[in-house]
Enzyme design. Structure first.
Site, short mmCIF file in Angstrom:
data_model
loop_
_atom_site.label_atom_id
_atom_site.label_comp_id
_atom_site.label_asym_id
_atom_site.label_seq_id
_atom_site.Cartn_x
_atom_site.Cartn_y
_atom_site.Cartn_z
N SER A 1 0.83 -1.20 0.00
CA SER A 1 0.00 0.00 0.00
C SER A 1 0.87 1.24 0.00
CB SER A 1 -0.91 0.01 1.23
OG SER A 1 -0.15 0.12 2.42
N SER A 2 0.23 2.36 -0.32
CA SER A 2 0.83 3.67 -0.12
C SER A 2 0.20 4.24 1.14
CB SER A 2 0.56 4.59 -1.32
OG SER A 2 1.13 5.87 -1.11
#
Length: 381
Positions: free
Chosen positions: A100-101
């Site tokens: 994920s970011s």
């Protein structure tokens, strides 16, 4: 000014007004680094889905750029292989998030909590999309930052994004828990994944007096962000920080695969604590410290603890005449351990995690409430 630059400035304003961005140098990094180069297409959770489902949000579609510049974690990979570009628009998919970011406010808060200064050499554990790496490279310079990523596909994507954004820190694809295989001498280490315990390799790669910022988590997925000061090779001491921090656990530290849960009979007795307390942020943390091999499920007074390795179980329900009942199945008396730990914590005034300390050495790793002579628990090294 481009639309993305306007959105970056607007997000930086929001983070500054909210108290996250207090250092002008890190605000400059937030305004300079184009997050859209690092996120690309991402997954959005489908609201109210019984089994968590995700829909892809593809690069360039309506709402994509606005979503990139919201202060939210954007899921970029499911199950270690599925990316949003693999899924047709309009379709949904079930999976477990594996890359994920992270929401920008958390990334920037952690960089500031690391107490990094110009000239420091920093090791980042977990390149991910490369957005955090770019912020660090902008602030420190490419030659002061090394970042390690476990997943080669994720690492390659991050390398391409960093190049496109104009940054060239040293990147390594390998076992994040081993840190930099070529040595150490780092002033700071920042981990963007969580671990059950601090890997010894990290402690040998940071100089005495240097600092390690890491999220400690476990199989019940309770988390605490710790800032450690390295005392000498393999030894560190520190404290947990205010706030609420959660990261995906490093894959080698994640729980083993388990079969479908089957609740089995056991010994019944009254519970001495309200089970709902282990559903709170710090209460769940204390319970996990007491029973580190157990996974927690449930809500409110109905909680389930299950230790896959031993088959031990504990489950609670409201008592028919008030109070609560617990049923435990041997060999590990999970609720006994949790109950004792929670009562120690309650006797100390139920402090948030910032009231906890941690000591790490080759002899073991221990989290405690307050000082060295206070109640504590060994981490599952």
């Amino acid at each position: 000014m481009s639309i993305s630059a306007q959105l970056r400035a607007a997000l930086a304003n929001v983070l500054a007004e909210g108290g996250t961005l207090t250092d002008p140098a890190w605000r400059g990094a937030a305004e300079a680094v184009p997050r859209q180069l690092f996120v690309g297409s991402y997954f959005a959770q489908v609201p109210d889905s019984f089994t968590t489902r995700y829909r892809p949000v593809h690069r360039g579609e309506d709402g994509w750029l606005d979503g990139v510049y919201t202060d939210e974690t954007l899921i970029t990979q499911l199950d270690g292989r599925t990316r949003a570009d693999d899924i047709d628009g309009g379709s949904t998919v079930v999976g477990s998030a594996t890359s994920s970011s992270t929401l920008p406010s958390l990334v920037l808060r952690m960089w500031q909590q690391l107490e990094v200064e110009p000239g420091h050499r920093v090791l980042e554990v977990g390149t991910g999309t490369g957005y955090s790496t770019a912020l660090g490279a902008h602030r420190l310079g490419d030659d002061r930052l090394t970042s390690v990523e476990y997943d080669p596909v994720v690492g390659q994507a991050a390398a391409s994004a960093l190049k496109a954004a104009g940054y060239a820190p040293r990147l390594i694809v390998g076992d994040r828990l081993r840190g930099d295989p070529d040595g150490g001498g780092y002033d700071r280490l920042i981990a963007t994944c969580s671990v059950r315990y601090v890997p010894m390799a990290w402690l040998h790669q940071v100089k005495p007096g240097g600092k390690i910022l890491v999220t400690l988590s476990g199989w019940s997925y309770a988390s605490g962000l710790a800032l450690l000061t390295v005392i000498g090779p393999g030894t560190a001491t520190g404290r947990f920080l205010p706030g609420y921090t959660s990261f995906m656990i490093a894959r080698p530290h994640d729980r083993p695969p388990r079969p479908t849960l089957a609740l089995l009979p056991g010994e019944e007795r009254p519970s001495l604590i309200d089970p709902a307390v282990i559903g709170t942020w710090t209460g769940s943390w204390v319970a996990q410290l007491a029973a580190p091999a157990a996974e927690r499920m449930g809500v409110g007074p109905e909680q389930v603890l299950w230790d896959v390795s031993t088959g031990s179980q504990a489950r609670t329900t409201p008592g028919p005449g008030g109070g609560w009942t617990v049923v435990q199945r041997d060999p590990v008396r999970l609720w006994d351990r949790v109950e004792t730990a929670i009562r120690h914590w309650q006797a100390a005034g139920e402090p948030h995690q910032e009231g906890f300390g941690v000591t790490v050495s080759a002899a073991g790793q221990r989290v405690r409430i307050g000082g060295e002579d206070r109640p504590g628990w060994d981490l599952p090294v």
